[in-house]
Design a protein around this motif. Structure first.
Motif, PDB file in Angstrom:
ATOM      1  N   TRP A 207      82.846  59.897 -50.866  1.00  0.00           N
ATOM      2  CA  TRP A 207      81.856  58.961 -50.590  1.00  0.00           C
ATOM      3  C   TRP A 207      81.374  58.243 -51.863  1.00  0.00           C
ATOM      4  O   TRP A 207      81.449  58.735 -53.041  1.00  0.00           O
ATOM      5  CB  TRP A 207      80.679  60.203 -50.313  1.00  0.00           C
ATOM      6  CG  TRP A 207      80.805  60.665 -48.707  1.00  0.00           C
ATOM      7  CD1 TRP A 207      81.591  61.858 -48.425  1.00  0.00           C
ATOM      8  CD2 TRP A 207      80.224  60.230 -47.804  1.00  0.00           C
ATOM      9  NE1 TRP A 207      81.318  61.926 -47.242  1.00  0.00           N
ATOM     10  CE2 TRP A 207      80.831  60.956 -46.455  1.00  0.00           C
ATOM     11  CE3 TRP A 207      79.667  58.800 -47.298  1.00  0.00           C
ATOM     12  CZ2 TRP A 207      80.508  60.591 -45.298  1.00  0.00           C
ATOM     13  CZ3 TRP A 207      79.389  58.603 -45.950  1.00  0.00           C
ATOM     14  CH2 TRP A 207      79.695  59.536 -44.944  1.00  0.00           C
ATOM     15  N   CYS A 208      80.858  57.124 -51.552  1.00  0.00           N
ATOM     16  CA  CYS A 208      80.428  56.290 -52.598  1.00  0.00           C
ATOM     17  C   CYS A 208      78.857  55.820 -52.202  1.00  0.00           C
ATOM     18  O   CYS A 208      78.647  55.550 -51.437  1.00  0.00           O
ATOM     19  CB  CYS A 208      81.538  54.965 -52.700  1.00  0.00           C
ATOM     20  SG  CYS A 208      83.126  55.502 -52.907  1.00  0.00           S
ATOM     21  N   ALA A 209      78.175  55.526 -53.512  1.00  0.00           N
ATOM     22  CA  ALA A 209      76.847  55.042 -53.400  1.00  0.00           C
ATOM     23  C   ALA A 209      77.041  53.633 -53.007  1.00  0.00           C
ATOM     24  O   ALA A 209      77.716  52.739 -53.603  1.00  0.00           O
ATOM     25  CB  ALA A 209      76.100  55.157 -54.531  1.00  0.00           C
ATOM     26  N   ALA A 210      76.171  53.074 -52.108  1.00  0.00           N
ATOM     27  CA  ALA A 210      76.202  51.712 -51.661  1.00  0.00           C
ATOM     28  C   ALA A 210      74.819  51.263 -51.926  1.00  0.00           C
ATOM     29  O   ALA A 210      74.769  49.793 -52.368  1.00  0.00           O
ATOM     30  CB  ALA A 210      76.328  51.728 -50.246  1.00  0.00           C
ATOM     31  N   GLN A 211      73.468  51.690 -51.681  1.00  0.00           N
ATOM     32  CA  GLN A 211      72.316  50.744 -51.837  1.00  0.00           C
ATOM     33  C   GLN A 211      71.233  51.915 -51.822  1.00  0.00           C
ATOM     34  O   GLN A 211      71.181  52.903 -51.293  1.00  0.00           O
ATOM     35  CB  GLN A 211      72.350  49.918 -50.701  1.00  0.00           C
ATOM     36  CG  GLN A 211      71.125  48.820 -51.223  1.00  0.00           C
ATOM     37  CD  GLN A 211      71.117  47.850 -50.130  1.00  0.00           C
ATOM     38  OE1 GLN A 211      72.111  47.599 -49.037  1.00  0.00           O
ATOM     39  NE2 GLN A 211      70.137  46.720 -50.167  1.00  0.00           N
ATOM     40  N   ASP A 212      70.348  51.615 -52.928  1.00  0.00           N
ATOM     41  CA  ASP A 212      69.200  52.607 -52.998  1.00  0.00           C
ATOM     42  C   ASP A 212      68.243  52.218 -51.753  1.00  0.00           C
ATOM     43  O   ASP A 212      68.135  50.978 -51.476  1.00  0.00           O
ATOM     44  CB  ASP A 212      68.499  51.948 -54.404  1.00  0.00           C
ATOM     45  CG  ASP A 212      67.484  53.111 -54.580  1.00  0.00           C
ATOM     46  OD1 ASP A 212      66.522  53.363 -53.756  1.00  0.00           O
ATOM     47  OD2 ASP A 212      67.026  53.413 -55.844  1.00  0.00           O
ATOM     48  N   LEU A 213      67.654  53.467 -51.253  1.00  0.00           N
ATOM     49  CA  LEU A 213      66.921  53.077 -50.120  1.00  0.00           C
ATOM     50  C   LEU A 213      65.697  52.384 -50.664  1.00  0.00           C
ATOM     51  O   LEU A 213      65.175  51.475 -49.534  1.00  0.00           O
ATOM     52  CB  LEU A 213      66.467  54.308 -49.391  1.00  0.00           C
ATOM     53  CG  LEU A 213      65.436  54.413 -48.224  1.00  0.00           C
ATOM     54  CD1 LEU A 213      65.990  53.699 -47.096  1.00  0.00           C
ATOM     55  CD2 LEU A 213      64.931  55.713 -47.931  1.00  0.00           C
ATOM     56  N   GLY A 214      65.203  52.331 -51.752  1.00  0.00           N
ATOM     57  CA  GLY A 214      63.863  51.832 -52.142  1.00  0.00           C
ATOM     58  C   GLY A 214      64.104  49.991 -52.069  1.00  0.00           C
ATOM     59  O   GLY A 214      63.056  49.401 -51.938  1.00  0.00           O
ATOM     60  N   SER A 215      65.270  49.638 -52.094  1.00  0.00           N
ATOM     61  CA  SER A 215      65.400  48.289 -51.974  1.00  0.00           C
ATOM     62  C   SER A 215      65.347  47.557 -50.516  1.00  0.00           C
ATOM     63  O   SER A 215      65.382  46.562 -50.262  1.00  0.00           O
ATOM     64  CB  SER A 215      67.005  47.745 -52.653  1.00  0.00           C
ATOM     65  OG  SER A 215      67.816  48.282 -51.720  1.00  0.00           O
ATOM     66  N   LEU A 216      65.425  48.507 -49.606  1.00  0.00           N
ATOM     67  CA  LEU A 216      65.409  48.408 -48.012  1.00  0.00           C
ATOM     68  C   LEU A 216      64.126  48.796 -47.442  1.00  0.00           C
ATOM     69  O   LEU A 216      63.597  48.075 -46.387  1.00  0.00           O
ATOM     70  CB  LEU A 216      66.535  49.025 -47.494  1.00  0.00           C
ATOM     71  CG  LEU A 216      67.888  48.615 -47.872  1.00  0.00           C
ATOM     72  CD1 LEU A 216      68.925  49.350 -47.420  1.00  0.00           C
ATOM     73  CD2 LEU A 216      68.202  47.172 -47.457  1.00  0.00           C
ATOM     74  N   TYR A 217      63.519  49.795 -47.983  1.00  0.00           N
ATOM     75  CA  TYR A 217      62.338  50.409 -47.243  1.00  0.00           C
ATOM     76  C   TYR A 217      61.642  50.789 -48.332  1.00  0.00           C
ATOM     77  O   TYR A 217      61.917  51.598 -49.124  1.00  0.00           O
ATOM     78  CB  TYR A 217      63.010  51.699 -46.473  1.00  0.00           C
ATOM     79  CG  TYR A 217      61.872  52.184 -45.613  1.00  0.00           C
ATOM     80  CD1 TYR A 217      61.441  51.874 -44.321  1.00  0.00           C
ATOM     81  CD2 TYR A 217      61.315  53.425 -46.015  1.00  0.00           C
ATOM     82  CE1 TYR A 217      60.517  52.416 -43.614  1.00  0.00           C
ATOM     83  CE2 TYR A 217      60.124  54.112 -45.368  1.00  0.00           C
ATOM     84  CZ  TYR A 217      59.787  53.564 -44.067  1.00  0.00           C
ATOM     85  OH  TYR A 217      58.702  54.052 -43.281  1.00  0.00           O
ATOM     86  N   GLY A 218      60.219  50.193 -48.125  1.00  0.00           N
ATOM     87  CA  GLY A 218      59.360  50.902 -48.981  1.00  0.00           C
ATOM     88  C   GLY A 218      57.831  51.376 -48.544  1.00  0.00           C
ATOM     89  O   GLY A 218      56.727  51.026 -49.197  1.00  0.00           O
ATOM     90  N   THR A 219      57.728  51.808 -47.292  1.00  0.00           N
ATOM     91  CA  THR A 219      56.510  52.155 -46.547  1.00  0.00           C
ATOM     92  C   THR A 219      56.513  53.690 -46.351  1.00  0.00           C
ATOM     93  O   THR A 219      57.477  54.410 -46.537  1.00  0.00           O
ATOM     94  CB  THR A 219      56.690  51.570 -44.978  1.00  0.00           C
ATOM     95  OG1 THR A 219      56.752  50.189 -45.267  1.00  0.00           O
ATOM     96  CG2 THR A 219      55.427  51.984 -44.132  1.00  0.00           C
ATOM     97  N   ARG A 220      55.229  54.266 -46.392  1.00  0.00           N
ATOM     98  CA  ARG A 220      54.892  55.487 -46.113  1.00  0.00           C
ATOM     99  C   ARG A 220      54.454  55.463 -44.580  1.00  0.00           C
ATOM    100  O   ARG A 220      53.386  55.183 -44.155  1.00  0.00           O
ATOM    101  CB  ARG A 220      53.892  56.043 -46.835  1.00  0.00           C
ATOM    102  CG  ARG A 220      53.303  57.312 -46.814  1.00  0.00           C
ATOM    103  CD  ARG A 220      52.135  57.712 -47.526  1.00  0.00           C
ATOM    104  NE  ARG A 220      52.619  57.806 -49.141  1.00  0.00           N
ATOM    105  CZ  ARG A 220      51.610  57.940 -49.861  1.00  0.00           C
ATOM    106  NH1 ARG A 220      50.271  58.049 -49.732  1.00  0.00           N
ATOM    107  NH2 ARG A 220      51.857  58.121 -51.151  1.00  0.00           N
ATOM    108  N   ASP A 221      55.390  55.956 -43.667  1.00  0.00           N
ATOM    109  CA  ASP A 221      55.226  56.016 -42.150  1.00  0.00           C
ATOM    110  C   ASP A 221      55.420  57.379 -41.367  1.00  0.00           C
ATOM    111  O   ASP A 221      56.704  57.697 -41.471  1.00  0.00           O
ATOM    112  CB  ASP A 221      56.035  55.083 -41.497  1.00  0.00           C
ATOM    113  CG  ASP A 221      55.759  54.754 -39.977  1.00  0.00           C
ATOM    114  OD1 ASP A 221      55.099  55.791 -39.604  1.00  0.00           O
ATOM    115  OD2 ASP A 221      56.130  53.728 -39.648  1.00  0.00           O
TER     116      ASP A 221
END
Length: 205
Positions: A22-36
């Motif tokens: 497994w390899c890291a692809a992308q930080d979730l914070g760059s795609l999603y920034g909501t508290r839902d």
């Protein structure tokens, strides 16, 4: 105090002729920034006021997590303490792609949905587990909550309180911020396969 999500997208690929890893692809914070909380509950069982059957709750950190994601999480745990995070889990793109988004929650939302009467009809204004105006109207003690049958409703002044059973697509909408996450995972899956792309997440309060 609120609950926030963090995490990474990973993909599994061959490296220099070795076994797939497994390899890291992308930080979730760059795609999603909501508290839902509706989405958190539907997907991961966190703040699950809407009573969904979570898709991927409590799985823990993958034993084969990528080195980059493992190192990042260890760094955060060192900064904020081992108890700084909770509800660590993961979900593959194959699981997301197979979701029946019309599936209803297992029970009505623990919060009553509130609608305000306007000249153009009802407009949703929020959800709450306890509301003083509603409590007074139905005779609840301060802080007391109850489960109400689906469809129960009360008109108090200009506000309508209704017991609602949500569907998954109500929590993770077709135009909401999770769509950017799904788009990124779908693109990775086109290259590596649906079972070889996953989202690893954790939460903090």
């Amino acid at each position: 105090m609120g609950t926030d999500i963090a995490g990474f997208l990973e993909y599994r690929a061959l490296r220099d002729g070795q076994e797939p890893s497994w390899c890291a692809a992308q930080d979730l914070g760059s795609l999603y920034g909501t508290r839902d909380y509706d989405a958190f509950g539907c997907l991961f069982g966190v703040r699950n006021y809407a009573n969904f059957r979570p898709l991927a709750a409590g799985r823990g950190m993958p034993t084969d997590v990528s080195a980059a994601v493992g190192a990042r999480f260890a760094q955060l745990a060192e900064w904020y303490g081992e108890d700084g995070f909770h509800s660590i889990t993961w979900i593959t793109w194959a699981e997301v792609a197979a979701v029946e988004w019309d599936e209803p929650a297992e029970k009505p939302d623990r919060r009553l949905h509130e609608y305000h009467r306007t000249p153009n009809g009802l407009r949703m204004t929020g959800k709450s587990r306890w509301n003083p105006a509603f409590a007074e109207a139905v005779g609840l003690e301060r802080g007391e909550t109850r489960e109400w049958p689906e469809g129960s409703e009360w008109l108090v002044g200009d506000t309508l309180y209704r017991s609602v059973t949500m569907r998954r697509r109500d929590a993770v909408t077709e135009t909401g911020e999770w769509q950017s996450v799904w788009t990124a995972m779908r693109a990775l899956a086109a290259q590596h396969g649906d079972d070889s792309v996953r989202l690893v997440v954790w939460f903090d309060d």
